[in-house]
Enzyme design. Structure first.
Site, PDB file in Angstrom:
ATOM      1  CD  GLU A   1      33.453  31.469  38.599  1.00 55.32           C
ATOM      2  OE1 GLU A   1      32.729  31.722  37.634  1.00 55.32           O
ATOM      3  OE2 GLU A   1      33.026  31.048  39.696  1.00 55.32           O
TER       4      GLU A   1
ATOM      5  CE  LYS B   1      36.312  40.728  40.553  1.00 58.60           C
ATOM      6  NZ  LYS B   1      36.104  41.872  39.679  1.00 58.60           N
TER       7      LYS B   1
ATOM      8  CG  ASP C   1      38.064  44.374  33.981  1.00 55.66           C
ATOM      9  OD1 ASP C   1      37.127  44.846  34.645  1.00 55.66           O
ATOM     10  OD2 ASP C   1      39.115  44.989  33.748  1.00 55.66           O
TER      11      ASP C   1
ATOM     12  CE  LYS D   1      39.722  42.711  41.819  1.00 52.71           C
ATOM     13  NZ  LYS D   1      39.950  44.098  41.989  1.00 52.71           N
TER      14      LYS D   1
ATOM     15  CB  CYS E   1      43.230  74.336  56.072  1.00 51.33           C
ATOM     16  SG  CYS E   1      41.968  73.974  54.849  1.00 51.33           S
TER      17      CYS E   1
ATOM     18  CB  CYS F   1      39.455  77.505  55.889  1.00 54.12           C
ATOM     19  SG  CYS F   1      40.079  76.348  57.098  1.00 54.12           S
TER      20      CYS F   1
ATOM     21  CB  CYS G   1      41.573  71.505  57.933  1.00 57.81           C
ATOM     22  SG  CYS G   1      40.662  73.014  58.197  1.00 57.81           S
TER      23      CYS G   1
ATOM     24  CB  CYS H   1      37.167  74.177  56.737  1.00 55.80           C
ATOM     25  SG  CYS H   1      38.138  73.694  55.297  1.00 55.80           S
TER      26      CYS H   1
HETATM   27  S1  IVH Z   1      30.482  36.163  41.489  1.00 57.68           S
HETATM   28  C1  IVH Z   1      27.889  37.030  45.063  1.00 57.68           C
HETATM   29  N1  IVH Z   1      32.034  35.473  39.495  1.00 57.68           N
HETATM   30  O1  IVH Z   1      33.034  40.912  39.894  1.00 57.68           O
HETATM   31  C2  IVH Z   1      28.999  36.980  44.099  1.00 57.68           C
HETATM   32  N2  IVH Z   1      31.665  37.792  39.868  1.00 57.68           N
HETATM   33  O2  IVH Z   1      33.759  42.276  42.344  1.00 57.68           O
HETATM   34  C3  IVH Z   1      28.634  37.551  42.798  1.00 57.68           C
HETATM   35  N3  IVH Z   1      32.743  39.243  38.242  1.00 57.68           N
HETATM   36  O3  IVH Z   1      29.955  42.458  40.415  1.00 57.68           O
HETATM   37  C4  IVH Z   1      29.755  37.718  41.874  1.00 57.68           C
HETATM   38  N4  IVH Z   1      33.665  37.650  37.041  1.00 57.68           N
HETATM   39  O4  IVH Z   1      30.591  41.865  38.020  1.00 57.68           O
HETATM   40  C5  IVH Z   1      31.489  36.490  40.175  1.00 57.68           C
HETATM   41  N5  IVH Z   1      33.335  34.716  37.737  1.00 57.68           N
HETATM   42  C6  IVH Z   1      32.794  35.721  38.418  1.00 57.68           C
HETATM   43  C7  IVH Z   1      32.992  37.060  38.046  1.00 57.68           C
HETATM   44  C8  IVH Z   1      32.415  38.072  38.806  1.00 57.68           C
HETATM   45  C9  IVH Z   1      33.498  38.957  37.173  1.00 57.68           C
HETATM   46  C10 IVH Z   1      32.407  40.606  38.685  1.00 57.68           C
HETATM   47  C11 IVH Z   1      30.945  40.872  38.924  1.00 57.68           C
HETATM   48  C12 IVH Z   1      30.833  41.390  40.311  1.00 57.68           C
HETATM   49  C13 IVH Z   1      32.231  41.805  40.593  1.00 57.68           C
HETATM   50  C14 IVH Z   1      32.538  41.729  42.067  1.00 57.68           C
END
Ligand code: IVH
Length: 811
Positions: free
Chosen positions: A128, A130, A132, A328, A435, A438, A459, A465
């Site tokens: 699914e 992710k 932002d 990512k 450094c 220092c 250093c 330091c």
């Molecule tokens: S699952 C235990 N699903 O990504 C797993 N996270 O890098 C819980 N996020 O803090 C997260 N879309 O804010 C999950 N489809 C998605 C997501 C998602 C965005 C964010 C979330 C989490 C962060 C982790």
């Protein structure tokens, strides 16, 4: 500016007053935040004070405006001090990252091998987008929304219940007949692109700063004390995870998300169930191809094991689940000019080069600093003369036109150089050998094990330091360490410079008036400097005494809260080399408090391996099994068996191992046996191995701990600190479990689960897992093929269990 501002307060209508009040409150809040958190005043003192006086006058004339959240009562608060805290009953975790197709394959392979799945056994995942945005945990009791909390540090977030209630996509009451008594639904709050543009347009009109990206705007909109501001922002919400939920509505990830949809949430339509790595990658490419037209920001694709029972078995490592990963999207690039290279000195003395760039927008964020990693990275060759960056020319010079890469929330870095744009007079960069803070020598340590020089120049000033000292203190108060509210990097710098804080214990012994005058002095200096830079004289006026006092109050309140700290945080906060959060947590599970840990480390220090042992241990091709065999052989020599027989009694060694011995000790096997005998005498003892052969700690961390606590000054620092703070043990993992606090060793073959899973399960139930049997061992779980550990355990009278008995015990 509001139109009513010119009208005397007494002549305003309530409507006008309300509009003006709202605007002023927002302006003052923005100015406070710029002043107190960023040290970047956006208003001069005179206009700031005028706005404040006007606000107070409005509230006096129209008391209805002075609600609980009025800014007139809230000054200098850092945002995290504004909201009440909510402790998450189930921690809110983060995700590990995958960047390449190969990483995804590795993830699936890790899951399969952890679970001990055979070649043919299938396993399903969900994929699914992710989102932002920022994650939010919504708690429903009997189907009604009772609280909403931000992620915070994962254990404790901010109470934004009132704000969440203004979001139309968050149901106040859940519908459906399968809604559990308690349901914590988690997901992402975000802003669509069009709405983000609209918000920034309004900010512009009001002369307020614009948000850098939709995520910042969403966070800024949700975390508002004035709920009406949140209500005016079209925040949206996707549900995708959950926290406490004693009864789950389905047996799969996919099924639970379907239930969320029935209960009244929006869920992401691009989520799909996948059966193979190929399926996952296909989904990834599809989502990536739609990225530009979705209308909201996503920064990758999240894969999760679908079967909930398997998720439970897989569990977590540190702060991320083993059963999920974020794939990512590739980083974004931009081109700009490298104007300067600044050398920063970190808490371990590492000299880190930072590129000062002509500001450039990369993926919607303005970047003016980027990492250059280390000396070799700038030069383009490592210490063995191998190229480390692609492209021509190999080296990076000040004045160069460079490509900057920014991947998600990772620090941007300088990626490559455009030689055609190199100025004729650009000189190769000379990395400092001293450094910059220092002036002590800065050196690259030689690693005898790899024969290479460390890529980092450090250093050698150690405690003298100031840069190292101040960075250690910053680390000490930082979020993953002691997490002291109200004491951030800037305050540490001020307190350090004023000589009020030199070591961690000092933080807990501060004097109120001294802190106040140090902070006042610094702010005044800064403001004077800004006026001077602008070529103006700062007008004489009353200083903002009241705000100053508020900031100091917050600092003291933050400090008081941390007089009791969790042991793992305190261990991590000491900033011992090679002791990261995970190792600190592992140590905290093995020792009850700091004195116990120090005693353990001291004991280990008395049983460190000697040079002869290290020489043998470092030989190529000699693994732990061969090493043990050779040591046994050596012990017989020590018992003075005749050297003539050395050969005959020699353990079975392969060609490579024999070559290694020959190269190290010469051709004669009786020399090898002598070396083995010396190694056996110099072998580490059980107190050392208790730490060093523990897979969660290891030899490097053990050596580092020993070295740290051997230094009298470090002991003094810790002792002084322990007079100020009390520790509470690590997270109480399942205290009621029958194996809590016990030390368990696994040996032989396990048939029901892999070693990794067995270990993780035992730890989840509060046991310590060790790899060697000693008097401290409570239980030995022995499978078929168990050898010397089993006989040792018998001798020591340790409780020995079969795998079936073990499973019975922990069920
Ligand atoms: S699952 C235990 N699903 O990504 C797993 N996270 O890098 C819980 N996020 O803090 C997260 N879309 O804010 C999950 N489809 C998605 C997501 C998602 C965005 C964010 C979330 C989490 C962060 C982790």
């Amino acid at each position: 500016m509001s139109e009513s501002q010119a009208i005397p307060v007494a002549e305003l209508t309530q409507r006008q007053a309300r509009a003006e009040h709202k605007l002023l409150a927002a302006e003052i809040a923005a100015a406070d935040s710029a002043y107190f958190q960023d040290d970047q005043p956006i208003l001069d003192d005179a206009s700031y004070d005028a706005k404040r006086r006007r606000l107070v006058a409005l509230e006096e004339a129209f008391p209805i405006l002075k609600d609980a959240a009025s800014v007139s009562d809230k000054v200098g608060a850092k945002p995290s001090g504004k909201f009440a805290k909510i402790r998450h009953r189930v921690p809110m975790l983060s995700l590990g990252n995958a960047f390449t197709d190969e990483d995804v394959g590795d993830f699936v392979q890790r899951v399969r091998s952890f679970l001990g799945l055979k070649e043919e056994g299938g396993i399903a995942f969900t994929a699914e987008p992710k989102i932002d945005g920022l994650s939010l945990s919504l708690r429903y009791e009997k189907g009604t929304l009772v609280s909403a909390a931000t992620r915070g540090d994962g254990e404790e977030g901010e109470d934004v219940t009132l704000n969440a209630r203004t979001i139309s996509e968050i149901p106040h009451v859940l519908s459906g007949d399968d809604v559990p008594e308690i349901a914590e639904v988690r997901g992402e709050v975000y802003l669509g692109h069009a709405d983000f543009a609209g918000i920034n347009e309004r900010q512009r009109e009001k002369g307020l700063p614009e948000f850098a990206n939709p995520r910042n705007a969403a966070a800024g909109s949700l975390r508002q004390l004035d709920v009406s501001i949140t209500a005016a922002r079209p925040l949206r919400f996707f549900a995708y995870a959950w926290g406490e939920m004693p009864v789950v509505p389905a047996q799969t990830q996919f099924g639970v998300v379907e239930a969320f949809k029935r209960w009244g949430f929006r869920t992401n339509p691009l989520m799909k169930r996948c059966e193979s790595v190929g399926d996952l990658l296909e989904r990834y490419r599809l989502i990536e191809s739609q990225r530009a037209t979705l209308g909201y920001d996503i920064d990758g694709v999240v894969y999760k094991v679908d079967e909930l029972a398997l998720q439970t078995r897989l569990g977590f490592v540190a702060r991320a689940p083993r059963w999920a990963i974020a794939h990512k999207f590739p980083a974004e690039l931009a081109t700009t000019v490298l104007e300067a290279i600044e050398i920063q000195v970190g808490r371990t003395g590492a000299l880190s080069p930072v590129a000062k760039l002509r500001p450039v927008t990369v993926g919607g964020v303005v970047v003016s600093n980027a990492t250059l990693h280390n000396e070799d990275y700038i030069r383009g060759f490592d210490s063995k003369g191998e190229r480390i960056r692609d492209g021509e020319p190999p080296d990076i010079r000040i004045g160069d036109t460079v490509t900057v890469k920014r991947a998600g929330d990772v620090i941007p870095r300088v990626q490559s150089v455009d030689l055609s744009k190199r100025p004729a007079d650009a000189l190769p960069y000379e990395f400092p050998k001293h450094c910059p803070v220092c002036d002590s020598d800065a050196v690259r340590e030689h690693n005898p094990q790899t024969g290479e020089f460390d890529s980092v120049r450090r250093c050698t000033g150690g405690l003298i330091c100031p840069a190292q000292a101040v960075e250690r203190l910053k680390h000490f108060v930082s979020r993953s360490a002691l997490d002291i509210d109200g004491v951030g990097d800037t305050n540490i710098e001020i307190l350090f410079e004023a000589k009020l804080v030199q070591s961690p214990a000092d933080i807990f012994k501060l004097n109120y008036d001294a802190v106040r005058s140090a902070m006042e002095k610094r702010r005044n200096e800064q403001i004077d400097a800004r006026f001077a830079a602008a070529g103006k004289v700062r007008p004489k006026k009353e200083k903002k005494k009241e705000e100053e006092a508020r900031a100091v109050d917050l600092l003291f309140a933050g400090i008081e809260q941390r007089r009791i700290v969790k042991l793992p945080r305190l261990i991590f906060a000491l900033g011992i080399r090679h002791i990261g959060e995970t190792t600190a947590a592992a140590l905290a599970r093995r020792f009850k408090d700091m004195p116990d840990l120090i005693a353990g480390v001291d004991a280990a220090g008395l049983q460190q391996p000697g040079a002869a042992y290290v020489a043998l241990d470092n030989l190529p091709s000699i693994g732990p099994v061969a090493r043990e065999d050779i040591l046994v052989w050596g012990r017989r020599e020590a018992k003075s068996e005749t050297p003539l027989l050395a050969h005959l009694a020699m353990p079975k060694l392969n060609k490579a191992q024999q070559t290694a011995l020959r190269q190290a000790f010469g051709a004669d096997p009786s020399n090898w046996q002598a070396a083995a005998a010396a190694a056996a005498l110099a072998a580490p003892g059980p107190d050392y191995l208790y730490l060093a052969s523990d897979s969660e700690i290891g030899a490097v961390a053990t050596e580092s701990l020993i070295e740290f606590f051997r230094e009298p000054h470090n002991r003094e620092v810790v002792t002084a600190l322990l007079e100020q703070v009390r520790t509470e043990p690590a997270e109480t993992v399942a205290q009621e479990s029958p194996i809590a606090g016990k030390t368990v060793v696994f040996t032989g073959t396990l048939e029901q689960m892999t070693r990794g899973e067995a270990k993780a399960t035992a730890e989840r139930l509060g046991a310590k897992v060790s790899s060697s049997v000693s008097a401290k061992t409570d239980i030995l779980v022995a499978g078929p093929g168990a050898g010397s550990k089993l006989s040792d355990a018998k001798k020591l009278g340790i409780d020995i269990k079969s795998e079936a008995e073990w499973l019975e015990l922990i069920r």
